[in-house]
Design a protein around this motif. Structure first.
Motif, PDB file in Angstrom:
ATOM      1  N   ILE A 166      41.593  55.718  73.687  1.00 55.24           N
ATOM      2  CA  ILE A 166      40.655  55.867  72.569  1.00 55.24           C
ATOM      3  C   ILE A 166      39.935  54.549  72.290  1.00 55.24           C
ATOM      4  CG2 ILE A 166      40.502  56.396  70.095  1.00 55.24           C
ATOM      5  CD1 ILE A 166      43.115  58.182  70.758  1.00 55.24           C
ATOM      6  N   ARG A 167      40.686  53.449  72.241  1.00 57.06           N
ATOM      7  CA  ARG A 167      40.080  52.145  71.944  1.00 57.06           C
ATOM      8  C   ARG A 167      38.980  51.802  72.928  1.00 57.06           C
ATOM      9  NH1 ARG A 167      45.113  50.528  71.146  1.00 57.06           N
ATOM     10  NH2 ARG A 167      45.185  49.452  73.144  1.00 57.06           N
ATOM     11  N   GLN A 168      39.187  52.120  74.190  1.00 56.09           N
ATOM     12  CA  GLN A 168      38.203  51.807  75.221  1.00 56.09           C
ATOM     13  C   GLN A 168      37.059  52.826  75.269  1.00 56.09           C
ATOM     14  OE1 GLN A 168      38.301  48.989  77.148  1.00 56.09           O
ATOM     15  NE2 GLN A 168      40.011  48.398  75.848  1.00 56.09           N
ATOM     16  N   ARG A 169      37.065  53.770  74.339  1.00 56.98           N
ATOM     17  CA  ARG A 169      36.033  54.820  74.247  1.00 56.98           C
ATOM     18  C   ARG A 169      35.970  55.695  75.507  1.00 56.98           C
ATOM     19  NH1 ARG A 169      32.346  54.452  70.168  1.00 56.98           N
ATOM     20  NH2 ARG A 169      32.586  52.660  68.803  1.00 56.98           N
ATOM     21  N   LEU A 170      37.116  55.899  76.120  1.00 57.44           N
ATOM     22  CA  LEU A 170      37.186  56.758  77.298  1.00 57.44           C
ATOM     23  C   LEU A 170      37.266  58.225  76.895  1.00 57.44           C
ATOM     24  CD1 LEU A 170      39.731  54.521  79.202  1.00 57.44           C
ATOM     25  CD2 LEU A 170      37.294  54.766  79.727  1.00 57.44           C
ATOM     26  N   PHE A 171      37.935  58.475  75.749  1.00 59.64           N
ATOM     27  CA  PHE A 171      38.095  59.823  75.218  1.00 59.64           C
ATOM     28  C   PHE A 171      38.089  59.725  73.702  1.00 59.64           C
ATOM     29  CE2 PHE A 171      40.308  59.562  79.257  1.00 59.64           C
ATOM     30  CZ  PHE A 171      39.790  60.646  79.945  1.00 59.64           C
ATOM     31  N   SER A 172      37.754  60.827  73.061  1.00 60.62           N
ATOM     32  CA  SER A 172      37.853  60.856  71.603  1.00 60.62           C
ATOM     33  C   SER A 172      39.308  61.076  71.201  1.00 60.62           C
ATOM     34  CB  SER A 172      36.981  61.990  71.032  1.00 60.62           C
ATOM     35  OG  SER A 172      37.560  63.242  71.337  1.00 60.62           O
ATOM     36  N   SER A 173      39.622  60.713  69.980  1.00 60.60           N
ATOM     37  CA  SER A 173      40.993  60.946  69.513  1.00 60.60           C
ATOM     38  C   SER A 173      41.301  62.438  69.497  1.00 60.60           C
ATOM     39  CB  SER A 173      41.221  60.318  68.143  1.00 60.60           C
ATOM     40  OG  SER A 173      40.303  60.817  67.208  1.00 60.60           O
ATOM     41  N   ALA A 174      40.310  63.265  69.203  1.00 63.72           N
ATOM     42  CA  ALA A 174      40.511  64.716  69.202  1.00 63.72           C
ATOM     43  C   ALA A 174      40.845  65.219  70.602  1.00 63.72           C
ATOM     44  CB  ALA A 174      39.283  65.429  68.661  1.00 63.72           C
ATOM     45  N   GLU A 175      40.155  64.712  71.618  1.00 68.55           N
ATOM     46  CA  GLU A 175      40.432  65.140  72.997  1.00 68.55           C
ATOM     47  C   GLU A 175      41.854  64.766  73.413  1.00 68.55           C
ATOM     48  OE1 GLU A 175      36.273  64.880  75.453  1.00 68.55           O
ATOM     49  OE2 GLU A 175      37.138  62.980  74.745  1.00 68.55           O
ATOM     50  N   VAL A 176      42.255  63.544  73.097  1.00 69.67           N
ATOM     51  CA  VAL A 176      43.599  63.087  73.480  1.00 69.67           C
ATOM     52  C   VAL A 176      44.650  63.869  72.709  1.00 69.67           C
ATOM     53  CG1 VAL A 176      45.170  61.108  73.526  1.00 69.67           C
ATOM     54  CG2 VAL A 176      42.756  60.797  74.139  1.00 69.67           C
ATOM     55  N   ASP A 177      44.434  64.016  71.406  1.00 69.07           N
ATOM     56  CA  ASP A 177      45.405  64.735  70.575  1.00 69.07           C
ATOM     57  C   ASP A 177      45.562  66.187  71.023  1.00 69.07           C
ATOM     58  OD1 ASP A 177      47.160  64.799  68.239  1.00 69.07           O
ATOM     59  OD2 ASP A 177      45.646  66.153  67.401  1.00 69.07           O
ATOM     60  N   ARG A 178      44.475  66.816  71.385  1.00 70.43           N
ATOM     61  CA  ARG A 178      44.489  68.227  71.782  1.00 70.43           C
ATOM     62  C   ARG A 178      45.073  68.425  73.185  1.00 70.43           C
ATOM     63  NH1 ARG A 178      39.315  69.103  70.734  1.00 70.43           N
ATOM     64  NH2 ARG A 178      38.616  68.373  72.751  1.00 70.43           N
TER      65      ARG A 178
END
Length: 127
Positions: free
Chosen positions: A85-97
């Motif tokens: 998330i920090r590196q803007r590779l994925f959104s927090s929603a994408e990772v969480d889901r």
């Protein structure tokens, strides 16, 4: 059954990563410059490609963390998981889901919780 010992039974279409099998039984520190098998390397070589595929296929990425020999440095977990998330590779929603971190060995539960905390608390770095 305790929460530590519960294992998510995932569909055969879900993707999986086993840290000990797919990366290293001896994970290292945060960055490559800190030595072999860093969280940065794990994120870039393993998590990012698998997570992109899982998102495209709309399946979960199940990450098994209890197959390493000893334990994890918190910096490894923060860089590997929070770094998505920090590196803007994925959104927090994408990772969480999409990402499910699992373990069946009780002593690894604290690392599972820590990795999930780093995901929840990660903030994208300014561009």
């Amino acid at each position: 059954m305790s929460a530590v010992l519960e294992v998510n039974i995932h569909a055969q279409t879900d993707l999986d990563v086993d840290v000990g099998r797919d990366f290293s039984e001896t994970p290292g520190g945060r960055y490559r410059r800190h030595g072999p098998f860093s969280g940065e390397e794990f994120r870039e070589k393993i998590l990012v490609p698998k997570l992109r595929t899982a998102i495209a296929k709309r399946v979960h990425l199940v990450v098994r963390i209890d197959t390493v020999k000893r334990s994890y440095q918190s910096s490894f977990l923060d860089e590997a998981f929070g770094g998505l998330i920090r590196q803007r590779l994925f959104s927090s929603a994408e990772v969480d889901r999409t990402v499910q971190i699992i373990c069946t060995v009780p002593r690894f539960e604290k690392y599972r919780q820590l990795a999930n905390r780093y995901i929840r608390e990660a903030v994208p770095e300014p561009k």
